[in-house]
Design a protein around this motif. Structure first.
Motif, PDB file in Angstrom:
ATOM      1  N   THR A 140      -0.181  -6.408   7.226  1.00  0.00           N
ATOM      2  CA  THR A 140      -1.303  -5.464   7.180  1.00  0.00           C
ATOM      3  C   THR A 140      -2.439  -5.823   8.138  1.00  0.00           C
ATOM      4  OG1 THR A 140      -2.244  -6.669   5.288  1.00  0.00           O
ATOM      5  CG2 THR A 140      -0.833  -4.765   4.805  1.00  0.00           C
ATOM      6  N   HIS A 141      -2.305  -6.935   8.863  1.00  0.00           N
ATOM      7  CA  HIS A 141      -3.368  -7.262   9.822  1.00  0.00           C
ATOM      8  C   HIS A 141      -3.479  -6.173  10.890  1.00  0.00           C
ATOM      9  CE1 HIS A 141      -1.136  -8.411  13.505  1.00  0.00           C
ATOM     10  NE2 HIS A 141      -0.173  -8.746  12.664  1.00  0.00           N
ATOM     11  N   THR A 142      -2.384  -5.443  11.144  1.00  0.00           N
ATOM     12  CA  THR A 142      -2.461  -4.364  12.134  1.00  0.00           C
ATOM     13  C   THR A 142      -3.371  -3.242  11.642  1.00  0.00           C
ATOM     14  OG1 THR A 142      -0.440  -3.385  11.204  1.00  0.00           O
ATOM     15  CG2 THR A 142      -0.186  -4.844  13.080  1.00  0.00           C
ATOM     16  N   LEU A 143      -3.331  -2.950  10.352  1.00  0.00           N
ATOM     17  CA  LEU A 143      -4.224  -1.951   9.773  1.00  0.00           C
ATOM     18  C   LEU A 143      -5.664  -2.448   9.791  1.00  0.00           C
ATOM     19  CD1 LEU A 143      -1.906  -1.126   6.765  1.00  0.00           C
ATOM     20  CD2 LEU A 143      -2.468   0.477   8.601  1.00  0.00           C
ATOM     21  N   ALA A 144      -5.843  -3.739   9.483  1.00  0.00           N
ATOM     22  CA  ALA A 144      -7.187  -4.322   9.528  1.00  0.00           C
ATOM     23  C   ALA A 144      -7.738  -4.293  10.951  1.00  0.00           C
ATOM     24  CB  ALA A 144      -7.155  -5.755   8.991  1.00  0.00           C
ATOM     25  N   ASP A 159      -0.639  -1.072  -2.632  1.00  0.00           N
ATOM     26  CA  ASP A 159       0.485  -0.182  -2.902  1.00  0.00           C
ATOM     27  C   ASP A 159       0.436   0.335  -4.329  1.00  0.00           C
ATOM     28  OD1 ASP A 159       1.401  -2.294  -4.539  1.00  0.00           O
ATOM     29  OD2 ASP A 159       2.372  -3.236  -2.814  1.00  0.00           O
ATOM     30  N   GLN A 160       1.511   1.051  -4.738  1.00  0.00           N
ATOM     31  CA  GLN A 160       1.489   1.665  -6.064  1.00  0.00           C
ATOM     32  C   GLN A 160       1.579   0.655  -7.194  1.00  0.00           C
ATOM     33  OE1 GLN A 160       3.970   2.227  -3.688  1.00  0.00           O
ATOM     34  NE2 GLN A 160       5.804   3.010  -4.683  1.00  0.00           N
ATOM     35  N   TRP A 161       2.034  -0.572  -6.894  1.00  0.00           N
ATOM     36  CA  TRP A 161       2.112  -1.597  -7.935  1.00  0.00           C
ATOM     37  C   TRP A 161       0.815  -2.402  -8.021  1.00  0.00           C
ATOM     38  CZ3 TRP A 161       5.979  -0.975  -4.175  1.00  0.00           C
ATOM     39  CH2 TRP A 161       7.103  -0.281  -4.634  1.00  0.00           C
ATOM     40  N   ARG A 162       0.032  -2.350  -7.009  1.00  0.00           N
ATOM     41  CA  ARG A 162      -1.316  -2.939  -6.926  1.00  0.00           C
ATOM     42  C   ARG A 162      -1.298  -4.464  -6.811  1.00  0.00           C
ATOM     43  NH1 ARG A 162      -5.210  -0.226 -11.277  1.00  0.00           N
ATOM     44  NH2 ARG A 162      -3.705  -1.164 -12.717  1.00  0.00           N
ATOM     45  N   LEU A 175      -7.671   1.536  -3.770  1.00  0.00           N
ATOM     46  CA  LEU A 175      -7.007   2.697  -3.209  1.00  0.00           C
ATOM     47  C   LEU A 175      -5.514   2.394  -3.123  1.00  0.00           C
ATOM     48  CD1 LEU A 175      -9.628   3.467  -0.414  1.00  0.00           C
ATOM     49  CD2 LEU A 175      -9.412   4.583  -2.650  1.00  0.00           C
ATOM     50  N   SER A 176      -4.757   2.923  -4.080  1.00  0.00           N
ATOM     51  CA  SER A 176      -3.328   2.633  -4.168  1.00  0.00           C
ATOM     52  C   SER A 176      -2.529   3.682  -3.405  1.00  0.00           C
ATOM     53  CB  SER A 176      -2.876   2.620  -5.628  1.00  0.00           C
ATOM     54  OG  SER A 176      -3.544   1.609  -6.349  1.00  0.00           O
ATOM     55  N   CYS A 177      -1.632   3.230  -2.546  1.00  0.00           N
ATOM     56  CA  CYS A 177      -0.841   4.124  -1.694  1.00  0.00           C
ATOM     57  C   CYS A 177       0.646   3.922  -1.944  1.00  0.00           C
ATOM     58  CB  CYS A 177      -1.136   3.846  -0.220  1.00  0.00           C
ATOM     59  SG  CYS A 177      -2.875   4.038   0.238  1.00  0.00           S
ATOM     60  N   ARG A 178       1.419   4.988  -1.806  1.00  0.00           N
ATOM     61  CA  ARG A 178       2.877   4.884  -1.891  1.00  0.00           C
ATOM     62  C   ARG A 178       3.401   4.359  -0.558  1.00  0.00           C
ATOM     63  NH1 ARG A 178       1.064   6.636  -6.156  1.00  0.00           N
ATOM     64  NH2 ARG A 178       2.415   7.131  -7.918  1.00  0.00           N
ATOM     65  N   ILE A 179       4.334   3.401  -0.629  1.00  0.00           N
ATOM     66  CA  ILE A 179       4.788   2.744   0.598  1.00  0.00           C
ATOM     67  C   ILE A 179       6.304   2.729   0.751  1.00  0.00           C
ATOM     68  CG2 ILE A 179       2.753   1.253   0.694  1.00  0.00           C
ATOM     69  CD1 ILE A 179       4.512  -1.010  -0.453  1.00  0.00           C
ATOM     70  N   ILE A 180       7.051   3.336  -0.194  1.00  0.00           N
ATOM     71  CA  ILE A 180       8.512   3.272  -0.169  1.00  0.00           C
ATOM     72  C   ILE A 180       9.071   4.078   0.991  1.00  0.00           C
ATOM     73  CG2 ILE A 180      10.603   3.873  -1.443  1.00  0.00           C
ATOM     74  CD1 ILE A 180       8.991   3.461  -4.014  1.00  0.00           C
ATOM     75  N   SER A 218       3.635   2.045   6.222  1.00  0.00           N
ATOM     76  CA  SER A 218       2.163   1.962   6.204  1.00  0.00           C
ATOM     77  C   SER A 218       1.510   3.309   6.515  1.00  0.00           C
ATOM     78  CB  SER A 218       1.686   0.927   7.232  1.00  0.00           C
ATOM     79  OG  SER A 218       2.139  -0.364   6.917  1.00  0.00           O
ATOM     80  N   THR A 219       2.308   4.364   6.616  1.00  0.00           N
ATOM     81  CA  THR A 219       1.778   5.655   7.047  1.00  0.00           C
ATOM     82  C   THR A 219       0.680   6.167   6.130  1.00  0.00           C
ATOM     83  OG1 THR A 219       3.943   6.221   7.992  1.00  0.00           O
ATOM     84  CG2 THR A 219       2.390   8.021   7.644  1.00  0.00           C
ATOM     85  N   THR A 220       0.906   6.088   4.831  1.00  0.00           N
ATOM     86  CA  THR A 220      -0.082   6.618   3.891  1.00  0.00           C
ATOM     87  C   THR A 220      -1.363   5.793   3.918  1.00  0.00           C
ATOM     88  OG1 THR A 220       1.749   7.352   2.499  1.00  0.00           O
ATOM     89  CG2 THR A 220      -0.442   7.368   1.528  1.00  0.00           C
TER      90      THR A 220
END
Length: 290
Positions: A148-152, A220-223, A234-239, A247-249
């Motif tokens: 996730t460093h790319t998102l950061a 993610d959805q499991w947190r 902010l929980s996102c679906r990642i499957i 990481s789209t969502t």
């Protein structure tokens, strides 16, 4: 077996308004230490929530389960899903992959992720997170992990243009505790942490929280375990049909946050953009065609 797109936590949150006072008390107790809270005996769960055993049985049925064993079985499936490594994820999809080109299957999965995520994101909570990130009276720290460093990085680069007083923290470096020396009460941490949750990220969140920082968590959805410390989660679906999660969502929410923070700070942001463009012109970093 295909991964569940809706977690028990989602079901509880969707049903909260329909629950009795005792059932709501039980629901909030489950969410407080989710998912571990539901893995013990029914009587222990009732005792921890200070409700009766019949209350547990009724609420489990309201969530759509025949009984407590079915409820626990799904919780265990969620725990297994949280711990999956890339090979396990690939095998899950390989076994149940529908026909059709991967482009279509992947796109369908991403669209479903977006639909489910937006269906459970509280707009007021999202707006509050954007306001926290936009507040220039607080220093902003942005934290990512191994993936996730790319998102950061993406969020940090845009925030550099939009506002001053921010720091990008690399938890992959053994010097990350140095950044905490400057944390003041009320500073804001935006943290990214998805499954195979990272110990360094949790420890950083704990230390930052102890110093009075406020946390916005993208997960993610499991947190991530960091959600216990986060002011806004902010929980996102990642499957996705891949050995890797999508990481789209999360990126969708990040880009929406960038747009919101830019608008909230537009006067100052515009000046910073103009100054940056002037520097680009002087350095001739970009080609001009006019």
């Amino acid at each position: 077996m295909a991964e569940q797109t809706q977690t028990i936590s989602d079901r509880i949150q969707q049903k909260l308004d329909e629950l009795t006072r005792a059932e709501r008390q039980l629901a909030l107790s489950i969410l407080e230490n989710y998912p571990a809270s539901g893995l013990g005996p029914l009587s222990s769960l009732a005792k921890d929530a200070n409700v009766s055993v019949p209350t547990v049985a009724r609420m489990v049925q309201k969530l759509g389960y025949k009984g407590y064993p079915d409820f626990q079985a799904e919780l265990r499936e969620e725990l297994r899903a949280k711990a999956k490594d890339p090979i396990s994820k690939h095998d899950t999809w390989a076994e149940s992959a529908p026909s059709g080109h991967l482009l279509n299957r992947f796109t369908d999965a991403v669209i479903e992720n977006i639909r489910l995520t937006l269906g459970q994101i509280d707009p007021e909570a999202f707006d509050a997170a954007c306001a926290m990130v936009a507040n220039q009276d607080s220093h902003l720290f942005i934290v990512g992990g191994r993936i996730t460093h790319t998102l950061a990085d993406y969020l940090f680069m845009h925030m550099q243009v939009i506002r001053p007083h921010l720091t990008h923290v690399d938890t992959g470096s053994n010097t990350w505790p140095h950044y905490l020396l400057n944390v003041q009460k009320g500073d804001v941490f935006v943290i990214f942490d998805i499954r195979r949750y990272e110990n360094n990220t949790l420890k950083l969140a704990e230390l930052a929280h102890a110093r009075g920082a406020r946390i916005v968590l993208f997960t993610d959805q499991w947190r991530s375990p960091v959600h216990h410390l986060a002011e806004i989660c902010l929980s996102c679906r990642i499957i996705a049909p891949s050995a890797w999660d999508s990481s789209t969502t999360i990126l969708l929410l990040v880009e929406t946050m960038i747009s919101s923070v830019q608008s909230l700070n537009w006067s100052g942001t515009k000046q910073r953009m103009e100054a940056l463009e002037d520097m680009f012109d002087q350095t001739k970093l970009f080609r001009k065609f006019t």
